[in-house]
Design an enzyme around this catalytic site. Structure first.
Site, PDB file in Angstrom:
ATOM      1  N   SER A 143     -16.084  36.375   0.829  1.00 42.20           N
ATOM      2  CA  SER A 143     -14.697  36.663   1.108  1.00 42.20           C
ATOM      3  C   SER A 143     -14.361  36.660   2.601  1.00 42.20           C
ATOM      4  CB  SER A 143     -14.345  38.037   0.524  1.00 42.20           C
ATOM      5  OG  SER A 143     -15.105  39.071   1.149  1.00 42.20           O
ATOM      6  N   SER A 196     -20.613  37.838   1.036  1.00 37.55           N
ATOM      7  CA  SER A 196     -19.362  37.437   1.676  1.00 37.55           C
ATOM      8  C   SER A 196     -19.480  37.009   3.127  1.00 37.55           C
ATOM      9  CB  SER A 196     -18.325  38.562   1.557  1.00 37.55           C
ATOM     10  OG  SER A 196     -17.881  38.696   0.226  1.00 37.55           O
ATOM     11  N   LYS A 211     -12.441  40.494  10.481  1.00 36.06           N
ATOM     12  CA  LYS A 211     -11.951  40.365   9.108  1.00 36.06           C
ATOM     13  C   LYS A 211     -10.907  41.437   8.823  1.00 36.06           C
ATOM     14  CE  LYS A 211     -13.826  40.106   4.355  1.00 36.06           C
ATOM     15  NZ  LYS A 211     -15.091  40.146   3.578  1.00 36.06           N
TER      16      LYS A 211
END
Length: 401
Positions: free
Chosen positions: A121, A145, A44
């Site tokens: 996210s 997330s 990420k």
């Protein structure tokens, strides 16, 4: 290793489901051979990789920060275990969202239901795994997330005990809730990553599963019914309630304490840089800025009480069973009221592990109306490896229709 910085645009989005930051794919060879040799992982874009800029899903953050001098410990651990890094992935802006929507870099495509959001996210990391582009992906999980995308995409997702996996080299969001989690398509690979990332600990197997009735009551009826049917594989010992008829208390506590942490971490940069945010992200950060010292003083002890309540329901070998998400992935064009309702219910459920800093695994157990949904188990702090033992989770997953 590529050091090309991501920029908006790019022609490879269709091929990679929009999972990766635009530009040439970042690759890093493993630093040694190990149990993950031959496997690939993505990272990420909140997590540092040496020699590259961490973009945080926002062009102004990307431009205002220098390349990382070293890789985050979580990245280094997977490289040392033999895995090859294959790409940095799209995130909601600075991790503020559960939708997987980014106003600058787009929305990664949910391979299971392309007309619906992937969840965020850690959207790009989840999509990269779900689409078979990598074997494992690192994400972050503060309020869901990793857990939310895992449910929406039909893959395994893991949030560790708070502090069990170092968050050094990770853009801070709300530190008292922040964790580094990961995704995989099967339990064996999820567990391999856990072996590399988690501290060594004695494994006390899960022997007792307690269903959290009021968390199931917050899910859509068809979701709740399907998840309850999958629970038969766990031989549920009893049903309990956590929210004491006041789920709004858990949600408001999370909103205030999380937002206070966000503004403490990111407020100085936002105030000095005045970055360009998408409308949704901008309004969320404005809300974080509005939290007062009086609110923090009021809600901090409430969080401690809620965490104590969760811990009292657990113990060695005990897991709490909850829906990962209260519904399947929303349509991309769903009404704002649907998104608001989703956030309220989802954040209440995810706050169970969040308030208490506990580990949680999301297991893909089936579909509702053709869309994946996950079932979660929360364990006591430090009992992460019990959640990664293959037996019980494989029973659940193999029960998928």
């Amino acid at each position: 290793m590529s050091s090309t910085e991501p920029t908006p645009g790019g022609d490879s989005a269709a091929a990679d489901f929009g999972a990766f930051v635009p530009g040439p794919r970042l690759t890093v060879a493993p630093t040694s051979a190990g149990p993950m040799s031959g496997l690939t992982f993505a990272v990420k874009d909140l997590i540092d990789v040496a020699g590259t800029r961490t973009g945080g899903g926002n062009p102004d953050w990307l431009k205002s920060h220098a390349p990382a001098a070293t890789s985050a410990p979580a990245v280094a651990a997977l490289l040392a275990a033999g895995a090859t890094l294959d790409g940095k992935t799209v995130t909601d802006e600075l991790a503020f969202g559960l939708e997987g929507v980014n106003a600058h870099y787009g929305t990664p495509v949910n391979p299971a239901c392309p007309d619906r959001i992937p969840g965020g996210s850690s959207s790009g990391s989840g999509v990269a795994v779900a689409a078979g582009l990598v074997d494992v992906a690192l994400g972050t999980d503060t309020g869901g997330s990793v857990r939310v995308p895992a449910s929406f995409l039909g893959i395994f997702g893991f949030r560790p005990t708070h502090g069990a996996v170092s968050v050094d080299g990770v853009i801070p969001f709300s530190p008292s809730y922040d964790t580094v989690g990961w995704f995989a398509r099967n339990m064996a690979t999820l567990s391999l990553a856990g072996d590399a990332l988690l501290p060594k600990a004695e494994v006390i197997p899960l022997r007792k599963f307690r269903l959290v009735r009021d968390a199931f009551a917050m899910a859509d009826p068809d979701v709740s019914a399907m998840l309850r049917s999958r629970c038969e594989a766990l031989d549920i010992s009893d049903e309990i309630t956590l929210f004491d008829g006041d789920p709004d208390l858990w949600l408001e506590c999370y909103r205030v304490v999380q937002c206070a942490g966000i503004w403490q971490s990111l407020g100085p940069w936002i105030s000095s840089t005045q970055p360009r945010f998408g409308d949704a992200a901008g309004s969320r950060f404005a809300e974080a800025a509005s939290i007062t010292p009086a609110e923090i003083a009021r809600w901090t002890p409430v969080r401690a009480a809620l965490a104590a309540r969760v811990r009292a329901m657990l113990g060695d070998g005990v897991g709490l069973v909850v829906p990962t998400t209260p519904r399947v992935a929303l349509l991309k064009n769903a009404a704002p009221s649907e998104f608001s309702d989703f956030y309220q219910r989802a954040l209440t459920i995810t706050s169970i592990a969040g308030h208490a800093g506990l580990p949680q695994i999301s297991v893909p157990v089936g579909d509702v109306d053709g869309c994946p949904i996950g079932l979660s188990v929360v364990a006591s702090a430090g009992h992460d490896r019990a959640l990664l033992e293959p037996g019980w989770a494989e029973r659940l997953s193999k029960g998928k229709p």
